[in-house]
Design an enzyme around this catalytic site. Structure first.
Site, PDB file in Angstrom:
ATOM      1  N   ILE A 211       2.852  17.207  10.853  1.00 39.25           N
ATOM      2  CA  ILE A 211       3.760  16.371  11.658  1.00 39.25           C
ATOM      3  C   ILE A 211       3.722  16.860  13.109  1.00 39.25           C
ATOM      4  O   ILE A 211       3.764  16.069  14.054  1.00 39.25           O
ATOM      5  CB  ILE A 211       5.182  16.388  11.067  1.00 39.25           C
ATOM      6  CG1 ILE A 211       5.164  15.713   9.686  1.00 39.25           C
ATOM      7  CG2 ILE A 211       6.173  15.690  11.993  1.00 39.25           C
ATOM      8  CD1 ILE A 211       6.464  15.819   8.904  1.00 39.25           C
TER       9      ILE A 211
ATOM     10  N   LYS B 210      15.541  24.990   8.487  1.00 42.58           N
ATOM     11  CA  LYS B 210      14.437  25.862   8.049  1.00 42.58           C
ATOM     12  C   LYS B 210      14.264  27.001   9.050  1.00 42.58           C
ATOM     13  O   LYS B 210      14.014  26.754  10.227  1.00 42.58           O
ATOM     14  CB  LYS B 210      13.156  25.013   7.965  1.00 42.58           C
ATOM     15  CG  LYS B 210      11.897  25.827   7.790  1.00 42.58           C
ATOM     16  CD  LYS B 210      10.672  24.954   7.578  1.00 42.58           C
ATOM     17  CE  LYS B 210       9.417  25.788   7.586  1.00 42.58           C
ATOM     18  NZ  LYS B 210       8.199  24.983   7.438  1.00 42.58           N
TER      19      LYS B 210
ATOM     20  N   ILE C 214       0.845  -1.205   0.000  1.00 41.67           N
ATOM     21  CA  ILE C 214       0.000   0.000   0.000  1.00 41.67           C
ATOM     22  C   ILE C 214       0.880   1.254   0.000  1.00 41.67           C
ATOM     23  O   ILE C 214       0.597   2.225  -0.692  1.00 41.67           O
ATOM     24  CB  ILE C 214      -0.956  -0.005   1.219  1.00 41.67           C
ATOM     25  CG1 ILE C 214      -1.949  -1.148   1.084  1.00 41.67           C
ATOM     26  CG2 ILE C 214      -1.679   1.330   1.369  1.00 41.67           C
ATOM     27  CD1 ILE C 214      -2.841  -1.365   2.280  1.00 41.67           C
TER      28      ILE C 214
HETATM   29  P1  FAD Z   1       0.695   7.588   5.606  1.00 41.62           P
HETATM   30  O1  FAD Z   1       2.042   8.133   5.274  1.00 41.62           O
HETATM   31  O2  FAD Z   1      -0.297   7.524   4.507  1.00 41.62           O
HETATM   32  O3  FAD Z   1       0.905   6.146   6.208  1.00 41.62           O
HETATM   33  C1  FAD Z   1      -0.164   5.228   6.306  1.00 41.62           C
HETATM   34  C2  FAD Z   1       0.397   3.877   6.675  1.00 41.62           C
HETATM   35  O4  FAD Z   1      -0.675   2.985   6.883  1.00 41.62           O
HETATM   36  C3  FAD Z   1       1.290   3.263   5.601  1.00 41.62           C
HETATM   37  O5  FAD Z   1       2.362   2.597   6.196  1.00 41.62           O
HETATM   38  C4  FAD Z   1       0.359   2.260   4.934  1.00 41.62           C
HETATM   39  O6  FAD Z   1       1.047   1.216   4.327  1.00 41.62           O
HETATM   40  C5  FAD Z   1      -0.417   1.803   6.155  1.00 41.62           C
HETATM   41  N1  FAD Z   1      -1.714   1.176   5.811  1.00 41.62           N
HETATM   42  C6  FAD Z   1      -2.806   1.735   5.285  1.00 41.62           C
HETATM   43  N2  FAD Z   1      -3.766   0.816   5.083  1.00 41.62           N
HETATM   44  C7  FAD Z   1      -3.244  -0.363   5.497  1.00 41.62           C
HETATM   45  C8  FAD Z   1      -3.727  -1.699   5.537  1.00 41.62           C
HETATM   46  N3  FAD Z   1      -4.958  -2.029   5.105  1.00 41.62           N
HETATM   47  N4  FAD Z   1      -2.919  -2.645   6.026  1.00 41.62           N
HETATM   48  C9  FAD Z   1      -1.663  -2.356   6.477  1.00 41.62           C
HETATM   49  N5  FAD Z   1      -1.160  -1.121   6.458  1.00 41.62           N
HETATM   50  C10 FAD Z   1      -1.938  -0.131   5.971  1.00 41.62           C
HETATM   51  N6  FAD Z   1       2.972  17.546   6.980  1.00 41.62           N
HETATM   52  C11 FAD Z   1       3.904  18.371   7.468  1.00 41.62           C
HETATM   53  O7  FAD Z   1       4.104  18.414   8.682  1.00 41.62           O
HETATM   54  N7  FAD Z   1       4.639  19.150   6.636  1.00 41.62           N
HETATM   55  C12 FAD Z   1       4.422  19.197   5.304  1.00 41.62           C
HETATM   56  O8  FAD Z   1       5.116  19.892   4.589  1.00 41.62           O
HETATM   57  C13 FAD Z   1       3.371  18.405   4.784  1.00 41.62           C
HETATM   58  N8  FAD Z   1       3.065  18.426   3.456  1.00 41.62           N
HETATM   59  C14 FAD Z   1       2.001  17.689   3.009  1.00 41.62           C
HETATM   60  C15 FAD Z   1       1.551  17.827   1.690  1.00 41.62           C
HETATM   61  C16 FAD Z   1       0.429  17.137   1.245  1.00 41.62           C
HETATM   62  C17 FAD Z   1      -0.064  17.334  -0.157  1.00 41.62           C
HETATM   63  C18 FAD Z   1      -0.224  16.227   2.110  1.00 41.62           C
HETATM   64  C19 FAD Z   1      -1.396  15.424   1.624  1.00 41.62           C
HETATM   65  C20 FAD Z   1       0.220  16.064   3.405  1.00 41.62           C
HETATM   66  C21 FAD Z   1       1.297  16.813   3.876  1.00 41.62           C
HETATM   67  N9  FAD Z   1       1.703  16.725   5.198  1.00 41.62           N
HETATM   68  C22 FAD Z   1       2.676  17.556   5.681  1.00 41.62           C
HETATM   69  C23 FAD Z   1       1.101  15.742   6.087  1.00 41.62           C
HETATM   70  C24 FAD Z   1       2.045  14.552   6.219  1.00 41.62           C
HETATM   71  O9  FAD Z   1       2.265  13.989   4.954  1.00 41.62           O
HETATM   72  C25 FAD Z   1       1.489  13.522   7.176  1.00 41.62           C
HETATM   73  O10 FAD Z   1       1.104  14.124   8.374  1.00 41.62           O
HETATM   74  C26 FAD Z   1       2.511  12.457   7.504  1.00 41.62           C
HETATM   75  O11 FAD Z   1       3.118  11.978   6.344  1.00 41.62           O
HETATM   76  C27 FAD Z   1       1.898  11.326   8.264  1.00 41.62           C
HETATM   77  O12 FAD Z   1       1.168  10.492   7.424  1.00 41.62           O
HETATM   78  P2  FAD Z   1       0.565   9.167   8.056  1.00 41.62           P
HETATM   79  O13 FAD Z   1       1.677   8.404   8.680  1.00 41.62           O
HETATM   80  O14 FAD Z   1      -0.581   9.565   8.899  1.00 41.62           O
HETATM   81  O15 FAD Z   1      -0.028   8.408   6.786  1.00 41.62           O
END
Ligand code: FAD
Length: 508
Positions: A347, A79, A43
């Protein structure tokens, strides 16, 4: 009877949120609690999220992470703030700089004296009193080395880093402290028939992962908190209409700037995040005003280096989960909600969620007052950041249909009050230790073109000569601090350059 402590935590997802949570819980709970993280390489992760705010230093320090090692491992850079370009007329820009601007005197913040100074003809820019803004303009950087008996430098900083390398760095940290990782797709989630709590995850392989507390770090899909527990979502797109982004890395160019850039475009804005091995770019836009294809063309035509990958399209709805903690499940990261990255706060919200979870850490009973207090605290964080982000859109004077819509939209009362208060006598009300300080609000309100009618009359207690001298000393100090710094690129080369082998590997 004493309730038993939790013995097993399961984290669903291994992006930035999953590995930050795993690292912090392993560090602070120790071996009394087992931690099992399930992620799916198939994924993958969202693959963006590379600019931060200074508070992240506290997170890394609390884990005992060596800063140079971390910057090296993540192809990181430093930064000093965010440059907002073209939000008013084309060519206009200002910095939301981290760190101090002048210094307070008596009961008043510096800017009240500056407002009086300006009204009396002083023409010095606010940012000429900000050491970080002056350093950023010259592409300089050094960590503050404040010495006892001297004026504090007033420098604060954050990082840019490669999100996938940060997750890998934290994974190493967490696994070394006993966190178990499974690569597998979560195919089903089983609830306890009576309590409605999550009992276990069932992986596509058939493996069953049981736990006491489940942390949903599964990204936008909210696999546990929404798809299983139906927490609900507060949609804030009436205030923040951007709903898509297209992202692409490009080759680095000189100089290595020590700030994020956010350039306004016809239907949103574009980020530029310089790392050691590449520059991250993306266009955040509202799909009512530009097609995906046109947004991609605009992004590709405005890069300052050659693209290093195919552009990636992302969709989102700005808002937050109604209950970030429900039953025995806490959502962190994108599964808890999303505020667009204009002020690099996502973050930070993960970090806040982890800190609050530790503050209200449950025993096996999961008491509702603890859960309610956590949710209330997270609500406050999301709302106060939301207002700060809306401020940029509401006050931008750029022309065009999208910007017209933003200028005319209704805004939350909490923000309207802040704007009115500032426009009267330049006062800024910071509620309840909200994330952005008076200086953050000041720079964005002033930078976007809001002008107070007056200033706090207490500033009149200085004589004209005293005021002149006070302003003069502050400007000289800011210049002195900035001029002592080496170029950002030189600083990294001397302290924390990523090994060349990793540079080649990461940009291929
Ligand atoms: P994800 O990175 O999506 O991780 C999800 C995890 O869940 C993955 O490991 C995936 O494999 C797992 N998963 C999902 N479904 C399943 C399943 N069924 N079975 C097993 N595993 C599964 N934040 C900042 O602080 N600064 C920035 O500059 C910034 N820029 C951004 C720009 C954009 C366009 C976007 C959309 C977001 C941005 N963010 C930023 C936010 C930042 O990307 C997130 O807060 C951070 O990456 C955390 O993501 P996450 O770990 O919640 O989700």
């Amino acid at each position: 009877m004493m309730e038993r402590s939790l013995t097993k935590i399961v984290i669903a997802g291994g992006g930035t949120a999953g590995w930050m949570a795993a690292s912090a819980l392993a560090r602070f709970l120790g071996p009394s609690c087992s931690i099992h993280l399930v992620e799916s390489e198939e994924i993958g992760t969202v693959g963006v999220g590379e600019a931060t705010i200074p508070a992240i230093q506290l997170f890394n320090q609390s884990l005992g992470i060596d800063e140079n090692e971390f910057v090296r491992a993540t192809q990181g850079s430093f930064k000093l703030g965010i440059e907002f370009a073209d939000w008013n007329e084309p060519g206009h820009s200002y910095l939301h700089a981290f760190g101090a601007i002048g210094r307070p005197l008596g009961l008043l913040p510096f800017h009240q004296y500056w407002l009086r100074y300006r009204q009396q003809g002083g023409s010095v820019s606010l940012w000429d009193y900000a050491p970080t803004a002056l350093a950023a303009a010259q592409n300089r950087f050094a960590r503050p080395q404040d010495k006892p008996g001297t004026l504090p430098s007033g420098v604060a900083y954050a990082y840019h880093f490669d999100a996938s390398l940060y997750a890998a760095f934290l994974r190493k940290y967490a696994e070394a402290r006993g966190v178990i990782r499974t690569d597998g797709r979560i195919a089903d989630v089983k609830l306890h028939a009576e309590s409605g709590n999550i009992e276990c995850l069932i992986l596509a392989s058939g493996e069953v992962v049981r736990g006491d507390l489940f942390i949903d770090c599964s990204g936008f899909r909210g696999l546990l908190i929404e798809q299983t527990l139906n927490s609900g979502y507060e949609d804030w797109s009436n205030f923040l209409p951007c709903n898509r982004a297209v992202a692409v890395p490009c080759a680095s160019v000189d100089p290595l700037t020590p700030f994020t850039r956010a350039t306004a475009r016809d239907a949103g804005w574009q980020w530029r995040i310089p790392l050691q091995h590449r520059t991250g770019n993306g266009y955040v836009y509202c799909s009512d005003y530009v097609t995906d294809a046109d947004a991609t063309d605009i992004l590709l035509s405005t890069l300052d280096g050659v693209p290093l990958a195919e552009p990636r399209q992302l969709r989102f709805v700005t808002g937050k989960r109604s209950q970030i903690w429900k039953k025995n499940c806490v959502a962190l990261g994108l599964s808890s909600g999303f505020l667009e990255p204009l002020e690099s706060t996502s973050i930070h919200l993960i970090q806040t969620g982890i800190a609050k979870l530790l503050e209200f850490f449950p025993s096996s009973g999961f008491h509702q007052p603890d859960i309610d207090a956590f949710n209330k605290a997270m609500d406050f964080e999301f709302h106060s950041i939301r207002d700060f982000v809306i401020l940029h859109y509401k006050t931008a004077s750029r022309s065009g249909a999208f910007w017209e819509r933003c200028r005319n939209m209704a805004i939350p009362d909490s923000l309207a009050e802040k704007i009115e208060l500032f426009c009267t006598n330049g006062r800024i009300l910071r509620f309840n230790n909200e994330l952005f300080t008076e200086l953050g609000w000041l720079q964005v309100m002033w930078g976007q073109g809001l002008r107070p009618q007056g200033y706090n009359p207490l500033a009149d207690q200085l004589t004209a000569e005293q005021l002149q001298e006070f302003m003069h000393v502050a400007a000289r100090h800011a210049r002195h601090v900035a001029e002592q710094m080496p170029l950002h690129q030189q600083y990294i080369a001397a302290n924390c350059a990523a090994p060349p082998r990793e540079i080649r590997k990461a940009s291929s």
